[in-house]
Structure formats: C-alpha cells, structure tokens
Scaffold this motif. Structure first.
Motif, PDB file in Angstrom:
ATOM      1  N   HIS A 168       0.952  -1.132   0.354  1.00 26.39           N
ATOM      2  CA  HIS A 168       0.146  -0.406   0.238  1.00 26.39           C
ATOM      3  C   HIS A 168       1.130   1.561  -0.129  1.00 26.39           C
ATOM      4  CE1 HIS A 168      -3.015  -2.055   1.975  1.00 26.39           C
ATOM      5  NE2 HIS A 168      -3.645  -2.215   0.325  1.00 26.39           N
ATOM      6  N   PHE A 169       2.180   1.062   0.913  1.00 22.59           N
ATOM      7  CA  PHE A 169       2.525   2.939   0.766  1.00 22.59           C
ATOM      8  C   PHE A 169       3.487   3.009   0.012  1.00 22.59           C
ATOM      9  CE2 PHE A 169       7.092   4.013   2.069  1.00 22.59           C
ATOM     10  CZ  PHE A 169       6.738   5.869   2.565  1.00 22.59           C
ATOM     11  N   SER A 170       3.911   1.914  -0.972  1.00 21.96           N
ATOM     12  CA  SER A 170       4.857   2.206  -2.388  1.00 21.96           C
ATOM     13  C   SER A 170       3.971   2.329  -3.250  1.00 21.96           C
ATOM     14  CB  SER A 170       5.744   0.648  -2.531  1.00 21.96           C
ATOM     15  OG  SER A 170       6.199  -0.235  -2.114  1.00 21.96           O
ATOM     16  N   ALA A 171       3.142   1.640  -3.654  1.00 17.84           N
ATOM     17  CA  ALA A 171       1.788   2.611  -4.774  1.00 17.84           C
ATOM     18  C   ALA A 171       1.126   3.979  -4.389  1.00 17.84           C
ATOM     19  CB  ALA A 171       0.650   0.900  -4.531  1.00 17.84           C
ATOM     20  N   LEU A 172       1.307   4.147  -3.133  1.00 20.67           N
ATOM     21  CA  LEU A 172       0.714   5.336  -2.783  1.00 20.67           C
ATOM     22  C   LEU A 172       1.849   6.698  -3.246  1.00 20.67           C
ATOM     23  CD1 LEU A 172      -1.687   4.589   0.062  1.00 20.67           C
ATOM     24  CD2 LEU A 172      -2.892   5.753  -1.890  1.00 20.67           C
ATOM     25  N   THR A 192       6.109  15.533  -8.132  1.00 19.25           N
ATOM     26  CA  THR A 192       6.751  14.868  -7.184  1.00 19.25           C
ATOM     27  C   THR A 192       6.403  14.804  -5.841  1.00 19.25           C
ATOM     28  OG1 THR A 192       8.417  13.994  -8.969  1.00 19.25           O
ATOM     29  CG2 THR A 192       8.592  13.345  -7.250  1.00 19.25           C
ATOM     30  N   LYS A 193       6.800  16.067  -5.412  1.00 20.32           N
ATOM     31  CA  LYS A 193       6.356  16.309  -4.179  1.00 20.32           C
ATOM     32  C   LYS A 193       4.492  16.494  -3.521  1.00 20.32           C
ATOM     33  CE  LYS A 193       7.802  18.268  -0.608  1.00 20.32           C
ATOM     34  NZ  LYS A 193       8.778  17.564   0.522  1.00 20.32           N
ATOM     35  N   LYS A 194       4.830  16.730  -4.827  1.00 21.57           N
ATOM     36  CA  LYS A 194       2.630  16.467  -3.994  1.00 21.57           C
ATOM     37  C   LYS A 194       2.424  15.255  -4.137  1.00 21.57           C
ATOM     38  CE  LYS A 194      -1.675  18.639  -5.006  1.00 21.57           C
ATOM     39  NZ  LYS A 194      -2.519  17.662  -4.674  1.00 21.57           N
ATOM     40  N   THR A 195       2.949  14.498  -5.250  1.00 27.41           N
ATOM     41  CA  THR A 195       2.280  12.696  -4.733  1.00 27.41           C
ATOM     42  C   THR A 195       3.275  12.306  -3.683  1.00 27.41           C
ATOM     43  OG1 THR A 195       2.836  13.075  -8.049  1.00 27.41           O
ATOM     44  CG2 THR A 195       3.323  10.654  -6.502  1.00 27.41           C
ATOM     45  N   ILE A 196       4.286  12.134  -3.507  1.00 29.16           N
ATOM     46  CA  ILE A 196       4.611  12.113  -1.908  1.00 29.16           C
ATOM     47  C   ILE A 196       3.774  12.272  -1.144  1.00 29.16           C
ATOM     48  CG2 ILE A 196       6.735  11.621  -1.001  1.00 29.16           C
ATOM     49  CD1 ILE A 196       8.092  11.841  -3.606  1.00 29.16           C
ATOM     50  N   VAL A 197       3.744  13.734  -0.695  1.00 26.30           N
ATOM     51  CA  VAL A 197       3.320  13.756   0.296  1.00 26.30           C
ATOM     52  C   VAL A 197       1.674  13.590   0.545  1.00 26.30           C
ATOM     53  CG1 VAL A 197       2.646  16.234   2.053  1.00 26.30           C
ATOM     54  CG2 VAL A 197       4.524  16.111   0.521  1.00 26.30           C
ATOM     55  N   ASP A 198       0.754  13.439  -0.288  1.00 22.48           N
ATOM     56  CA  ASP A 198      -0.498  13.178  -0.454  1.00 22.48           C
ATOM     57  C   ASP A 198      -0.648  12.010  -0.119  1.00 22.48           C
ATOM     58  OD1 ASP A 198      -0.733  15.529  -0.940  1.00 22.48           O
ATOM     59  OD2 ASP A 198      -1.503  15.030  -3.096  1.00 22.48           O
ATOM     60  N   GLY A 199       0.021  11.084  -0.631  1.00 20.91           N
ATOM     61  CA  GLY A 199       0.518   9.294  -0.497  1.00 20.91           C
ATOM     62  C   GLY A 199       0.865   8.831   0.986  1.00 20.91           C
ATOM     63  N   VAL A 200       1.658   9.675   1.560  1.00 18.53           N
ATOM     64  CA  VAL A 200       1.876   9.551   2.721  1.00 18.53           C
ATOM     65  C   VAL A 200       0.714  10.027   3.497  1.00 18.53           C
ATOM     66  CG1 VAL A 200       3.432  10.297   4.555  1.00 18.53           C
ATOM     67  CG2 VAL A 200       4.902   9.961   3.098  1.00 18.53           C
ATOM     68  N   ARG A 201       0.195  10.986   3.057  1.00 19.09           N
ATOM     69  CA  ARG A 201      -0.608  11.258   4.587  1.00 19.09           C
ATOM     70  C   ARG A 201      -1.966   9.947   4.716  1.00 19.09           C
ATOM     71  NH1 ARG A 201      -0.322  17.453   3.357  1.00 19.09           N
ATOM     72  NH2 ARG A 201       1.708  17.748   4.859  1.00 19.09           N
ATOM     73  N   ALA A 202      -2.001  10.137   3.094  1.00 18.75           N
ATOM     74  CA  ALA A 202      -3.125   9.096   2.492  1.00 18.75           C
ATOM     75  C   ALA A 202      -2.891   7.466   3.519  1.00 18.75           C
ATOM     76  CB  ALA A 202      -3.066   8.354   1.355  1.00 18.75           C
ATOM     77  N   PHE A 203      -1.983   7.316   3.504  1.00 18.05           N
ATOM     78  CA  PHE A 203      -0.692   6.375   4.121  1.00 18.05           C
ATOM     79  C   PHE A 203      -1.363   6.206   5.325  1.00 18.05           C
ATOM     80  CE2 PHE A 203       1.855   3.703   6.729  1.00 18.05           C
ATOM     81  CZ  PHE A 203       2.114   2.565   6.064  1.00 18.05           C
ATOM     82  N   LEU A 204      -0.768   7.210   6.608  1.00 14.40           N
ATOM     83  CA  LEU A 204      -0.357   7.667   7.436  1.00 14.40           C
ATOM     84  C   LEU A 204      -2.424   7.671   8.053  1.00 14.40           C
ATOM     85  CD1 LEU A 204       1.950   9.901   8.026  1.00 14.40           C
ATOM     86  CD2 LEU A 204       1.940   7.194   8.845  1.00 14.40           C
ATOM     87  N   ARG A 205      -3.189   7.973   8.050  1.00 19.64           N
ATOM     88  CA  ARG A 205      -4.996   7.855   8.024  1.00 19.64           C
ATOM     89  C   ARG A 205      -4.472   6.090   8.210  1.00 19.64           C
ATOM     90  NH1 ARG A 205      -5.100  12.107   3.933  1.00 19.64           N
ATOM     91  NH2 ARG A 205      -5.620  10.875   3.040  1.00 19.64           N
ATOM     92  N   ALA A 206      -4.571   5.126   6.841  1.00 18.98           N
ATOM     93  CA  ALA A 206      -5.151   4.527   7.187  1.00 18.98           C
ATOM     94  C   ALA A 206      -4.773   3.430   7.883  1.00 18.98           C
ATOM     95  CB  ALA A 206      -4.868   3.496   5.451  1.00 18.98           C
ATOM     96  N   TYR A 207      -3.067   3.425   8.707  1.00 21.66           N
ATOM     97  CA  TYR A 207      -2.044   3.207   9.082  1.00 21.66           C
ATOM     98  C   TYR A 207      -1.877   3.295  10.979  1.00 21.66           C
ATOM     99  CZ  TYR A 207      -1.728  -0.678   5.604  1.00 21.66           C
ATOM    100  OH  TYR A 207      -2.358  -1.669   4.856  1.00 21.66           O
ATOM    101  N   ALA A 208      -2.479   4.738  11.071  1.00 19.77           N
ATOM    102  CA  ALA A 208      -2.800   5.125  11.566  1.00 19.77           C
ATOM    103  C   ALA A 208      -3.038   4.364  13.224  1.00 19.77           C
ATOM    104  CB  ALA A 208      -2.872   6.917  11.898  1.00 19.77           C
ATOM    105  N   PRO A 209      -2.280   4.193  14.179  1.00 21.18           N
ATOM    106  CA  PRO A 209      -2.808   3.744  15.604  1.00 21.18           C
ATOM    107  C   PRO A 209      -3.852   3.937  16.010  1.00 21.18           C
ATOM    108  CG  PRO A 209      -0.777   4.850  16.065  1.00 21.18           C
ATOM    109  CD  PRO A 209      -0.736   5.205  14.884  1.00 21.18           C
TER     110      PRO A 209
END
Length: 212
Positions: A168-172, A192-209
């Motif tokens: 999931h992380f890699s794909a985002l 590139t910067k926006k894609t990475i930032v948006d992807g990291v934030r989406a990943f954290l929303r899904a995997y945050a404790p």
C-alpha cells in the motif's frame, strides 16, 4: 605464498570479466533488443571470448536473467540505504516517510538501474522465468515491510500485515511517482513532491494507531 597470490589475482580478474560481460549484455539488450543481440556481439563488446560468456552464464537467456537480477539488486540496495538514512531514528513519522520516498526517487533517477530493469522486464518478459517476477515483486518490499512492522511494534503505526502495508505504501508514493514520470519537466518536481506528500498522508490515515 606464490600460489596464494596467483589465485587471488585470478579471482579478481574473473569478477571483472563477469562485470564486463554483464555491462556489455545490458547495453546490447537495451539498445538492440534481446532477440537481435548475439552472444558473439556481447563477447566482442566485453572483450572476452564467446566461450567465456558461456562459461560464466550458460546461455543467452541466463545472461538476460543475470542482467535483470543485477539491476534489481541495485534497486533493493537503494531502498535499504534510504531506510537506513531516513527511517532508523524517527521523531516525526510523516516527515521521515516523505524524506524516505524522496531519497528513493532521487537515487533511482540518478542511476539507470530502475529504468533498465523496467524496460527489460516489460520488453523482454517472455524470455524471463516466471520466478523472476515473484522475486521482483517481493524483494524491494521486504525491507520496507520489516521497517513498517518495527514502527508498528514501537506504537507509531498499526500494522496487522506488514507486507500488505508495504505494498500500500509503495503504491501510494514512489511507485506512483515512477508511473507518472515523463510529464512536463518544469512541473515534475512540484508534482513529485505533492504525490509523495499526499500518498504518505493517505497511508498514515489508513495505518495510524487507533485511539480508544
């Protein structure tokens, strides 16, 4: 003493010949294509005998596989280096994950290994064994999965399945960047910067404790 020195020199020479053959094959497979590249041409470019190519790699398909594996290992090493640099001592997880993705993208752009790997796998896939794809799918994710699992044990993420989380992380993030490469150069860095930032934030929303 003399025999020991001679054996060492021969081993070093053999390693260099192997590297020369791989470099020659990689160039020809990318420029001419696998089917149009002969073992004779590889040997001539590497400045070795045709017999030496066969002795080292067996046949042309095995040589293609060795070229793909070498490029794949280089990509894996780049990912592990980014893990060591960015995800070892983490204070702010979002910033650390963004820096990790940016380093992967930078290291990949600076070398030709990823583009060569992608081109060879895409164009010459029919000449590669199925197991190659299994390794290419799993090897780059293994280090990421292990690190995400560790971050989960530290309470920074909730990771029930570390391999799925790595996918999931890699794909985002960085895989999405690679898929989008080739657009307008003046807008690429911003995208590139926006894609990475948006992807990291989406990943954290899904995997945050989960909070109770």
């Amino acid at each position: 003493m003399t025999n020991h020195v001679e054996t060492k020199v021969l081993r070093e020479g053999s390693a260099q010949k192997r590297a020369d053959i791989l470099a020659a094959a990689r160039y020809l497979f990318l420029v001419e294509g696998f089917d149009r590249s002969s073992v004779d041409a590889v040997a001539a470019r590497a400045k070795v005998s045709k017999r030496t190519v066969y002795d080292y790699f067996g046949d042309k398909r095995a040589l293609l596989l060795a070229v793909v594996e070498e490029a794949g290992h280089s990509v894996v090493v780049s990912i592990q280096r980014a893990i060591d640099d960015c995800l070892t001592e983490v204070e702010n997880l979002e910033r650390a994950l963004i820096a990790f993705c940016e380093q992967i993208v930078t290291l990949t752009i600076e070398t030709s290994d990823y583009s060569a790997l992608l081109r060879l796998v895409t164009v010459e896939g029919k000449n590669l064994p199925e197991a190659t794809y299994d390794w290419l799918d799993s090897a780059p994710e293994e280090g990421i999965a292990n690190r995400l699992a560790e971050l989960g044990r530290m309470g920074m993420l909730e990771v029930p399945d570390s391999r799925l989380a790595a996918q999931h992380f890699s794909a985002l993030t960085f895989l999405l960047v690679f898929n989008n490469m080739g657009r307008a150069r003046d807008r690429e860095e911003m995208r590139t910067k926006k894609t990475i930032v948006d992807g990291v934030r989406a990943f954290l929303r899904a995997y945050a404790p989960r909070t109770t």
